[in-house]
Design an enzyme around this catalytic site. Structure first.
Site, PDB file in Angstrom:
ATOM      1  N   LYS A   3      -7.000  -5.124  -2.774  1.00 27.84           N
ATOM      2  CA  LYS A   3      -7.691  -5.621  -1.578  1.00 27.84           C
ATOM      3  C   LYS A   3      -8.634  -4.564  -1.036  1.00 27.84           C
ATOM      4  CE  LYS A   3      -3.963  -4.228   1.524  1.00 27.84           C
ATOM      5  NZ  LYS A   3      -4.711  -3.235   2.301  1.00 27.84           N
ATOM      6  N   ASP A  59       0.789  -1.247   0.000  1.00 24.45           N
ATOM      7  CA  ASP A  59       0.000   0.000   0.000  1.00 24.45           C
ATOM      8  C   ASP A  59       0.822   1.299   0.000  1.00 24.45           C
ATOM      9  OD1 ASP A  59      -1.861  -1.994   0.284  1.00 24.45           O
ATOM     10  OD2 ASP A  59      -2.751  -1.259   2.148  1.00 24.45           O
ATOM     11  N   CYS A  87      -1.751  -2.554   7.752  1.00 26.34           N
ATOM     12  CA  CYS A  87      -1.714  -3.539   6.666  1.00 26.34           C
ATOM     13  C   CYS A  87      -0.401  -4.324   6.602  1.00 26.34           C
ATOM     14  CB  CYS A  87      -2.023  -2.855   5.343  1.00 26.34           C
ATOM     15  SG  CYS A  87      -3.757  -2.312   5.295  1.00 26.34           S
TER      16      CYS A  87
HETATM   17  C1  VGL Z   1      -4.476   0.907   5.737  1.00 24.26           C
HETATM   18  C2  VGL Z   1      -5.894   1.998   7.164  1.00 24.26           C
HETATM   19  C3  VGL Z   1      -6.951   1.760   6.344  1.00 24.26           C
HETATM   20  C4  VGL Z   1      -3.104   0.433   5.417  1.00 24.26           C
HETATM   21  C5  VGL Z   1      -5.544   0.635   4.891  1.00 24.26           C
HETATM   22  O1  VGL Z   1      -2.783   0.251   4.234  1.00 24.26           O
HETATM   23  O2  VGL Z   1      -2.323   0.230   6.358  1.00 24.26           O
HETATM   24  N1  VGL Z   1      -4.668   1.574   6.869  1.00 24.26           N
HETATM   25  N2  VGL Z   1      -6.777   1.055   5.204  1.00 24.26           N
END
Ligand code: VGL
Ligand code: ZN
Length: 350
Positions: free
Chosen positions: A230, A109, A275
């Protein structure tokens, strides 16, 4: 201990170094010092000292209890000796992997919204800067030939359950500590459902096909890389790159890793304690030797970052600086924790 013994150890070390890499027969013979066609625990310990070394050719300390547990995995008839037949599995399923691991990297991410957009980690409690990991990750990708490269993307529909903007769209369960009206960003509520779903609330982020969901512009994207999307189900969040938070559907990451015969999974990205941490936890529970590259991660909250680290260490993964990674991937820096973890995974399979 006299100096001659020290010297002896030193000479031993040099000849042992080759012995763990040459071949099964040569290895067994080299460590069967008393030539009784068996490896006893003492001989196995010498083997392990040759096996588990850092890139500078120093042996790592090996936990005594771990050493004994590993020995027991390969001493199948439990007679206190590893014979040549038992050594076949020790060699094929364990030593060979430790000496020549097959490594994948998962870049989690590294998207605009977490770096300078709506969920900018600089504005989260730990006040960290996500952009700082782009160069070290690019360095790794340039320097190291990973067997497989994955980038995950948080990829939410506009009506996603994690967005605070949508907190009024779903009924709240009576056990929720916070009502929809009082809920703020970072709070955790419980939505109605069977079972009721705990959900941390975030600002709207990584909406499919938006700028915020794009990978950072400077991040090097390898040609043969696989992207994993995802969080696409509006009703279920997905922190781990392996599974959604309810473990209802997987992302095919595990299937790709298996297809590529990956033994070692290197993990980095955003956010450390969300994540990245969930991905590392699933990599460990799926039986991968798991390496968290701490300098290539930035997180939301310092306390939960520390908890993430302790979870990885407690499950015999390792937390390293990316500086150590080239030697680990090449099989020159071999960590005992990962050897112990592999032995315990083999034990479970039996
Ligand atoms: C994430 C919060 C919400 C991440 C994803 O990638 O860590 N954090 N969605
Ligand atoms: Zn998200």
């Amino acid at each position: 201990m006299g100096s001659t013994e020290k010297e002896g150890l030193f000479i031993d070390r040099d000849c042992n170094y080759a012995a763990v890499t040459q071949g099964m027969e040569a290895c067994f013979t080299a460590f069967d010092k008393d030539c009784d066609d068996n490896l006893n625990l003492k001989e196995f310990e010498t083997l392990c000292r040759a096996l588990f070394r850092d890139g500078k050719d120093e042996s790592y300390d090996i936990d005594r209890n771990h050493l004994e547990q590993i020995f027991q995995v390969f001493d199948k008839n439990n007679n206190g000796l590893i014979d040549r037949e038992e050594f076949v599995s020790c060699w094929n399923d364990w030593i060979k992997i430790i000496v020549k691991p097959v490594s994948a990297i998962v870049v989690v991410d590294v998207q605009n919204d977490f770096i300078s957009g709506s969920l900018d980690v600089r504005k989260c409690p730990a006040s960290q800067n996500g952009e700082e990991i782009v160069d070290p990750i690019n360095n790794l990708l340039e320097k190291i030939q990973f067997e497989a490269i994955f980038y995950s993307l948080d990829w939410h529909p506009i009506d996603h359950v994690s967005f605070i903007e949508n907190v009024h769209s779903r009924p709240i369960h009576e056990s929720s500590p916070i009502s929809a009206d009082n809920a703020k960003v970072f709070d955790t509520v419980i939505f109605d459902g069977d079972p009721p779903i705990k959900q941390r609330l975030w600002p709207k982020h990584c909406v499919q096909n938006s700028w915020g969901a794009e990978l950072h512009n400077n991040l090097k994207v390898a040609e043969n890389a696989i992207k994993i999307y995802k969080g696409t189900n509006p009703d279920i969040d997905s922190y781990s790159v392996f599974w959604d938070n309810m473990k209802l559907s997987d992302t095919k990451l595990d299937a790709h890793l298996r297809a590529n015969k990956i033994t070692d999974v290197y993990i980095c990205g955003l956010a450390y304690d969300v994540c990245v941490g969930a991905t590392a936890a699933d990599a460990l529970s799926s039986g991968y030797r798991t390496i968290l590259m701490e300098d290539c991660c930035r997180g939301v909250d310092l306390l939960s970052m520390e908890q993430t680290k302790q979870h990885v260490l407690g499950n015999h993964g390792v937390v390293v600086s990316s500086k150590e990674v080239p030697e680990m991937v090449s099989g020159n820096n071999r960590r005992p924790e990962l050897g112990y973890q592999l032995a315990m995974t083999l034990k479970k399979k039996k």
